[in-house]
Design an enzyme around this catalytic site. Structure first.
Site, short mmCIF file in Angstrom:
data_model
loop_
_atom_site.label_atom_id
_atom_site.label_comp_id
_atom_site.label_asym_id
_atom_site.label_seq_id
_atom_site.Cartn_x
_atom_site.Cartn_y
_atom_site.Cartn_z
N ASP A 374 91.75 87.17 -16.72
CA ASP A 374 92.02 86.09 -15.76
C ASP A 374 90.91 86.08 -14.71
OD1 ASP A 374 94.43 84.22 -14.86
OD2 ASP A 374 93.55 85.10 -13.06
N GLU A 417 93.11 79.48 -15.90
CA GLU A 417 91.91 80.31 -15.92
C GLU A 417 92.14 81.63 -16.66
OE1 GLU A 417 94.02 81.06 -11.95
OE2 GLU A 417 93.65 79.39 -13.31
#
Length: 493
Positions: A374, A417
């Site tokens: 992430d 993301e």
């Protein structure tokens, strides 16, 4: 009021298009499954096994053939055969004597674990001995593992007599991934299946499948009630959310299936009224893309005087048409499996790849590593530089990830993301090396904006026999620890 009604009607048009196309695809898939089980039923080794059920040499030949077929179709739970028996027989299976009665499994492809099970109490055996050409069972927990499956069966015939039953058993997990998971629209639109018991048989939320869940049973009843009233759409409250629903029946002859199946598309009412026009146009565009080659070719062929067209020219045109349709189909399949921004595989496809990797690791006894990654403080990138820059950062990060893994590995965009990295045939040490390489390259990357730097946190987990869901969960927990412990680091799950 008229605008609202117009939006509702467009939802129903979209839902009808989606469910109808899915029905067509599913019908073709079922036809293929029926051909597979009929092919098995007509194989001489399978026929001989039912003719000579006490001949271990003959049984072993059938076993090897079935095992070979199973290797080609790993999404089957089991490929057993049942035999017509006038009396019980005894087989030695895994060092134990197993009694087998009429209709029970004579041989299987799961190491003998279901030999002696099955029998006439099961619809897929009973209906074949009644003379059905093929039969599709109810969806039920498998005898072997308890996971949801269904069975397609066909008669094994010798000298015009049914002497046994060939069976294949597609896993509902594969079925759901194939026909349900990829249908996502905006934030709340999705598809699921129910049968005429009002039970969810395929659903993106696996907890709903085959559960007599009070959260779902009212929706199941509503679907059946509206269909009995010759209607296929309605509005209903589900867990405090007002939604639109539309359903289409899967066209399988009722004599060949235990329970009717219905495909249902749903979306939150609020989102429908805001966005339905936009994705209706998208769907129509996809339909046009998928059919333009075929329609154009049909028009071309029909405009030519067939009497003047030589046979070899016609065959050449047909081959060209088939190739173009095949190429376009591959393109559409790739589009459905790929994240449009990063060009990595999407969430659903990543899960499919993870399931395949787990299956291969279990069968070949090789290691498997999963990394959940992430980008750190990515919201600040969007807030400071705008979403266009944020998109460029995601694309660059995806390129770095892809560049640091092997051809046999898979990288996917898990959402936002967050990325998922599947490393088959890789142990924890090698996984850490790959993860650190990705982390260092992202940290040192010079993005399009001067001074913009991005880091990534990762959770890594070596597969230890758990399910794909649990493997992701453990890696995700490690990722959260990496965030809590300062970011730009890797934690082991």
């Amino acid at each position: 009021m008229e605008v609202k009604k117009s939006y509702e009607n467009r939802f129903y048009e979209v839902g009808d298009k989606i469910t109808s196309q899915t029905t067509n695809a599913l019908t073709h898939w079922i036809d293929h499954q029926v051909r597979v089980v009929k092919m098995i039923s007509k194989d001489k080794r399978v026929i001989n096994a039912c003719r000579f059920p006490e001949n271990e040499g003959v049984i072993n030949e059938a076993q090897e053939f079935l095992q070979e077929v199973h290797s080609l179709y790993p999404y089957y739970e089991n490929l057993p055969i049942s035999a017509k028996l006038d009396k019980s027989i005894i087989r030695s299976v895994n060092g134990k004597e197993v009694e087998i009665n009429h209709g029970e499994f004579l041989v299987d492809t799961v190491g003998g674990k279901t030999v002696g099970k099955g029998g006439m109490k099961y619809s897929y055996v009973r209906e074949i001995f009644k003379g059905k050409e093929y039969f599709i069972s109810e969806i039920y927990p498998s005898i072997l593992r308890g996971n949801p499956i269904f069975v397609i069966s066909a008669p094994i015939i010798y000298d015009s007599e049914i002497i046994g039953v060939a069976l294949i058993s597609p896993k509902i997990e594969y079925f759901t991934k194939t026909f349900v998971d990829n249908v996502n629209f905006e934030n709340t639109g999705y598809m699921f299946f129910v049968d005429d018991r009002g039970v969810a048989i395929a659903h993106p939320n696996r907890e709903m499948i085959l559960r007599n869940n009070h959260k779902f049973e009212n929706i199941g009843e509503k679907i059946l009630n509206t269909r009995s009233n010759k209607n296929n759409y309605f509005q209903a409250d589900f867990m405090g959310q007002e939604k639109f629903y539309i359903s289409t029946e899967v066209h399988i002859p009722s004599e060949n299936i235990m329970n009717k199946w219905y495909i249902v598309f749903t979306q939150k009412k609020g989102e429908v009224l805001q966005h339905v026009k936009k994705y209706f146009n998208i769907i129509m565009a996809l339909v046009i893309i998928a059919t333009v080659v075929v329609v154009g070719a049909i028009y071309l062929v029909s405009s030519i005087n067939q009497k003047e067209l030589h046979k070899d020219q016609l065959e050449k045109m047909n081959r060209s048409l088939e190739n173009k349709v095949e190429e376009r189909t591959k393109e559409l399949i790739k589009l459905a499996k790929t994240d449009g921004l990063t060009q990595l595989v999407n969430h659903q496809t990543a899960y499919e790849k993870l399931e395949e990797a787990i299956y291969n690791s279990r069968e070949r006894e090789v290691p498997l590593v999963l990394i959940m990654a992430d980008l750190d403080r990515f919201k600040r990138v969007n807030d400071t530089y705008g979403h266009q820059v944020g998109d460029e950062v995601l694309k660059d990060a995806a390129f770095i990830i892809s560049s640091n893994i092997g051809e046999e590995h898979t990288a996917g965009r898990y959402g936002g993301e967050e990325f998922i990295i599947i490393l088959p045939n890789t142990d924890l040490d090698e996984g850490l090396r790959i993860g650190n390489s990705i982390k260092e390259h992202i940290a040192s990357e010079r993005f399009s904006i001067e001074g913009l730097r991005v880091t990534v946190s990762m959770g890594i987990r070596q597969w230890n026999g758990e399910s794909s869901t649990d493997l992701v969960k453990y890696a995700d927990k490690a990722l959260y620890r990496a965030k809590e412990n300062g970011r730009n680091r890797i934690e082991i799950g």
